[in-house]
Design a protein around this motif. Structure first.
Motif, PDB file in Angstrom:
ATOM      1  N   ASP A   8      74.868  11.601 -33.617  1.00 48.39           N
ATOM      2  CA  ASP A   8      76.195  12.132 -33.139  1.00 48.39           C
ATOM      3  C   ASP A   8      76.765  11.187 -32.105  1.00 48.39           C
ATOM      4  O   ASP A   8      76.061  10.156 -31.421  1.00 48.39           O
ATOM      5  CB  ASP A   8      76.048  13.434 -32.745  1.00 48.39           C
ATOM      6  N   PRO A   9      78.178  11.382 -31.804  1.00 51.93           N
ATOM      7  CA  PRO A   9      78.813  10.482 -30.929  1.00 51.93           C
ATOM      8  C   PRO A   9      77.905  10.357 -29.434  1.00 51.93           C
ATOM      9  O   PRO A   9      77.575  11.445 -29.082  1.00 51.93           O
ATOM     10  CB  PRO A   9      80.156  10.970 -30.598  1.00 51.93           C
ATOM     11  N   LEU A  10      77.715   9.198 -29.156  1.00 54.51           N
ATOM     12  CA  LEU A  10      77.156   8.938 -27.865  1.00 54.51           C
ATOM     13  C   LEU A  10      77.509   9.818 -26.558  1.00 54.51           C
ATOM     14  O   LEU A  10      76.772  10.201 -25.656  1.00 54.51           O
ATOM     15  CB  LEU A  10      76.894   7.493 -27.413  1.00 54.51           C
ATOM     16  N   GLU A  11      78.941  10.003 -26.753  1.00 51.07           N
ATOM     17  CA  GLU A  11      79.585  10.495 -25.479  1.00 51.07           C
ATOM     18  C   GLU A  11      79.125  12.063 -25.458  1.00 51.07           C
ATOM     19  O   GLU A  11      79.210  12.588 -24.463  1.00 51.07           O
ATOM     20  CB  GLU A  11      81.002  10.544 -25.583  1.00 51.07           C
ATOM     21  N   GLY A  12      78.425  12.586 -26.412  1.00 49.97           N
ATOM     22  CA  GLY A  12      78.098  14.157 -26.411  1.00 49.97           C
ATOM     23  C   GLY A  12      76.556  14.174 -25.972  1.00 49.97           C
ATOM     24  O   GLY A  12      76.048  15.405 -26.054  1.00 49.97           O
ATOM     25  N   PHE A  13      76.117  13.164 -25.691  1.00 54.36           N
ATOM     26  CA  PHE A  13      74.564  13.280 -25.450  1.00 54.36           C
ATOM     27  C   PHE A  13      74.196  13.944 -24.143  1.00 54.36           C
ATOM     28  O   PHE A  13      74.955  13.681 -23.128  1.00 54.36           O
ATOM     29  CB  PHE A  13      73.947  11.821 -25.420  1.00 54.36           C
ATOM     30  N   LYS A  14      73.457  14.666 -23.935  1.00 50.96           N
ATOM     31  CA  LYS A  14      72.845  15.403 -22.846  1.00 50.96           C
ATOM     32  C   LYS A  14      71.688  14.623 -22.439  1.00 50.96           C
ATOM     33  O   LYS A  14      70.391  14.999 -22.912  1.00 50.96           O
ATOM     34  CB  LYS A  14      72.804  16.871 -22.912  1.00 50.96           C
ATOM     35  N   THR A  15      71.644  13.451 -21.690  1.00 46.69           N
ATOM     36  CA  THR A  15      70.663  12.677 -21.487  1.00 46.69           C
ATOM     37  C   THR A  15      69.272  13.170 -20.883  1.00 46.69           C
ATOM     38  O   THR A  15      68.275  12.907 -21.232  1.00 46.69           O
ATOM     39  CB  THR A  15      70.993  11.251 -20.958  1.00 46.69           C
ATOM     40  N   TYR A  16      69.371  14.266 -20.251  1.00 46.20           N
ATOM     41  CA  TYR A  16      68.522  14.904 -19.209  1.00 46.20           C
ATOM     42  C   TYR A  16      67.348  15.524 -20.416  1.00 46.20           C
ATOM     43  O   TYR A  16      66.261  15.793 -19.979  1.00 46.20           O
ATOM     44  CB  TYR A  16      68.725  15.753 -18.433  1.00 46.20           C
ATOM     45  N   LYS A  17      67.985  15.752 -21.725  1.00 42.36           N
ATOM     46  CA  LYS A  17      66.945  16.494 -22.715  1.00 42.36           C
ATOM     47  C   LYS A  17      67.186  15.883 -24.076  1.00 42.36           C
ATOM     48  O   LYS A  17      66.349  16.272 -25.144  1.00 42.36           O
ATOM     49  CB  LYS A  17      67.257  18.167 -22.554  1.00 42.36           C
ATOM     50  N   ASP A  18      67.880  15.030 -24.211  1.00 38.54           N
ATOM     51  CA  ASP A  18      68.188  14.371 -25.413  1.00 38.54           C
ATOM     52  C   ASP A  18      66.881  13.561 -25.948  1.00 38.54           C
ATOM     53  O   ASP A  18      66.800  12.744 -25.367  1.00 38.54           O
ATOM     54  CB  ASP A  18      69.507  13.706 -25.583  1.00 38.54           C
ATOM     55  N   SER A  19      66.480  13.817 -27.236  1.00 35.30           N
ATOM     56  CA  SER A  19      65.382  13.143 -27.648  1.00 35.30           C
ATOM     57  C   SER A  19      65.743  11.810 -28.280  1.00 35.30           C
ATOM     58  O   SER A  19      64.859  10.826 -28.115  1.00 35.30           O
ATOM     59  CB  SER A  19      64.528  13.871 -28.907  1.00 35.30           C
ATOM     60  N   THR A  20      66.943  11.680 -28.911  1.00 33.78           N
ATOM     61  CA  THR A  20      67.390  10.321 -29.432  1.00 33.78           C
ATOM     62  C   THR A  20      67.541   9.386 -28.309  1.00 33.78           C
ATOM     63  O   THR A  20      67.201   8.305 -28.185  1.00 33.78           O
ATOM     64  CB  THR A  20      68.709  10.584 -30.198  1.00 33.78           C
ATOM     65  N   PHE A  21      68.025   9.946 -27.170  1.00 29.71           N
ATOM     66  CA  PHE A  21      68.286   9.182 -25.983  1.00 29.71           C
ATOM     67  C   PHE A  21      66.858   8.600 -25.319  1.00 29.71           C
ATOM     68  O   PHE A  21      66.716   7.414 -25.015  1.00 29.71           O
ATOM     69  CB  PHE A  21      68.980   9.824 -24.685  1.00 29.71           C
ATOM     70  N   ALA A  22      65.854   9.551 -25.426  1.00 36.51           N
ATOM     71  CA  ALA A  22      64.397   9.072 -24.918  1.00 36.51           C
ATOM     72  C   ALA A  22      64.024   8.163 -25.863  1.00 36.51           C
ATOM     73  O   ALA A  22      63.226   7.178 -25.376  1.00 36.51           O
ATOM     74  CB  ALA A  22      63.627  10.237 -25.224  1.00 36.51           C
ATOM     75  N   SER A 286      66.517  15.841 -37.130  1.00 39.84           N
ATOM     76  CA  SER A 286      66.620  15.371 -35.576  1.00 39.84           C
ATOM     77  C   SER A 286      65.631  16.158 -34.684  1.00 39.84           C
ATOM     78  O   SER A 286      66.302  16.693 -33.983  1.00 39.84           O
ATOM     79  CB  SER A 286      67.848  15.283 -35.292  1.00 39.84           C
ATOM     80  N   PRO A 287      64.293  16.173 -35.094  1.00 39.09           N
ATOM     81  CA  PRO A 287      63.412  17.053 -34.182  1.00 39.09           C
ATOM     82  C   PRO A 287      63.541  16.604 -32.731  1.00 39.09           C
ATOM     83  O   PRO A 287      63.965  15.518 -32.358  1.00 39.09           O
ATOM     84  CB  PRO A 287      62.070  16.631 -34.911  1.00 39.09           C
ATOM     85  N   THR A 288      63.530  17.533 -32.059  1.00 35.41           N
ATOM     86  CA  THR A 288      63.773  17.452 -30.546  1.00 35.41           C
ATOM     87  C   THR A 288      62.586  17.705 -29.831  1.00 35.41           C
ATOM     88  O   THR A 288      61.523  17.947 -30.267  1.00 35.41           O
ATOM     89  CB  THR A 288      64.866  18.156 -30.006  1.00 35.41           C
ATOM     90  N   CYS A 289      62.603  17.885 -28.475  1.00 33.78           N
ATOM     91  CA  CYS A 289      61.710  18.475 -27.456  1.00 33.78           C
ATOM     92  C   CYS A 289      60.648  17.303 -26.871  1.00 33.78           C
ATOM     93  O   CYS A 289      59.781  17.553 -26.030  1.00 33.78           O
ATOM     94  CB  CYS A 289      60.704  19.531 -27.905  1.00 33.78           C
ATOM     95  N   PHE A 290      61.343  16.239 -27.034  1.00 29.57           N
ATOM     96  CA  PHE A 290      60.467  14.845 -26.549  1.00 29.57           C
ATOM     97  C   PHE A 290      60.461  15.008 -25.072  1.00 29.57           C
ATOM     98  O   PHE A 290      59.351  14.792 -24.510  1.00 29.57           O
ATOM     99  CB  PHE A 290      61.081  13.676 -27.141  1.00 29.57           C
ATOM    100  N   GLN A 291      61.470  15.072 -24.470  1.00 24.48           N
ATOM    101  CA  GLN A 291      61.510  14.986 -22.914  1.00 24.48           C
ATOM    102  C   GLN A 291      60.741  16.126 -22.201  1.00 24.48           C
ATOM    103  O   GLN A 291      60.161  16.008 -21.274  1.00 24.48           O
ATOM    104  CB  GLN A 291      63.171  14.751 -22.514  1.00 24.48           C
ATOM    105  N   GLU A 292      61.119  17.284 -22.808  1.00 25.04           N
ATOM    106  CA  GLU A 292      60.285  18.433 -22.122  1.00 25.04           C
ATOM    107  C   GLU A 292      59.070  18.436 -22.107  1.00 25.04           C
ATOM    108  O   GLU A 292      58.595  18.746 -21.273  1.00 25.04           O
ATOM    109  CB  GLU A 292      60.784  19.818 -22.874  1.00 25.04           C
TER     110      GLU A 292
END
Length: 315
Positions: A8-22, A286-292
């Motif tokens: 999804d568009p990079l501007e919408g990332f919530k980097t404190y929890k986003d797994s793609t960002f991680a 797009s499985p998540t929860c990496f950062q948590e």
């Protein structure tokens, strides 16, 4: 490596929890180059490979402006060492069309993870049907009467659409059947839309556990997403509280039974949703929860994933 993230568009990332960002952060830490695009950017024309106008980026370390765009060329997908498909649901027709373009890129020589054909074959709610020994009593139907009969049999049920995410559109109906008719009308749309109905699992009070499986192997810790207040949904997007914890023996056994099978089909990263001992969904888009998990336990999930991506790309 030269990596392309389809997301999804990079501007919408919530980097404190986003797994793609991680994933991106760990990849850059190792010296890999990063580019990104969205599914509408993909295109193919006779005589040419699949291409996309990509955003070449560097991560800045500044939460307020987390990336710097260094280029915006149109590039063939075959120019990348690995393509990571991280587009969020809905799993709709446009998502499927995007996977077909990615399959064409594979035929041209690109390496895509998760494998596009495997994404098509494993819609996240319906993928559990292959593993009846691991799921709660479940009904998939377009029949309003079948839904009523299932409720009469099991008394306390969960109804959900097949294309939702983050807990969207999920309803619980208890033994009194309150609002069952209205909920059926909302989800079923007079027989036009297929609905999934599952026997309610009271263990949801202990959390809807996200068990990550990377290259067929379970990550040692999961994230239990615990409903808050009167909410029945544990999804973080629906206000659930995420508590990381070691895998139970039962969850590990389930992941070890299913993980290698899914990995062999090209699913490098899978997220099993488990309530009690029952799988309720198999997340592949797009499985998540990496950062948590990483923040609470120190288990470096992004590093585990990039390790697997590097090995898969070399293979």
């Amino acid at each position: 490596m030269n990596l392309l993230f389809v997301a999804d568009p990079l501007e919408g990332f919530k980097t404190y929890k986003d797994s793609t960002f991680a994933m991106m952060r760990e990849a850059q830490r190792r010296g890999h180059r990063i580019a990104a695009c969205d599914t509408p950017d993909l295109r193919w024309q006779t005589g040419s490979p699949v291409v996309a106008p990509v955003r070449e980026i560097e991560l800045t370390g500044d939460p307020a402006q987390w990336f710097r765009q260094t280029g915006h060329p149109t590039r063939a997908l075959t120019e990348f060492d690995a393509i990571v498909m991280r587009k969020d649901p809905p799993f709709d027709a446009e998502f499927i069309y995007a996977t077909h373009l990615l399959s064409q890129a594979e035929r041209e020589g690109a390496k895509v993870f998760n494998k596009p054909s495997a994404l098509r074959e494993h819609p996240e709610k319906l993928a559990i049907l292959e593993f009846p020994q691991f799921i709660t009593p479940t009904l998939v139907t377009r029949s309003a009467q079948a839904i009523r009969d299932f409720h009469a049999q099991h008394q306390d049920v969960i109804l959900k659409p097949l294309d939702g995410m983050g807990g969207m559109g999920i309803f619980r109906v208890k033994a009194d059947g309150l609002n069952l008719g209205s909920i059926i009308e909302t989800l079923n749309q007079d027989g036009a839309t297929t609905v999934m109905v599952q026997r309610y699992l009271p263990q949801i009070s202990e959390g809807d556990k996200r068990v990550l499986v990377i290259a067929g192997k379970p990550v040692p810790h999961c994230l239990a997403r615990i409903p808050q207040g009167n909410e029945v949904r544990g999804n973080l997007a629906a206000g659930g509280k995420g508590v990381a914890q070691p895998l139970s023996d039962a969850d590990r056994a389930t992941a070890e039974a299913i993980g290698p099978l899914l990995a062999a089909r090209g699913l490098l990263l899978v997220g099993l949703d488990i309530i009690g001992t029952s799988i309720t969904e198999i997340n592949v888009t797009s499985p998540t929860c990496f950062q948590e998990i990483h923040d609470q336990t120190g288990c470096d999930v992004p590093a585990l994933f990039i390790d697997a991506l590097e090995a898969a790309a070399r293979g």
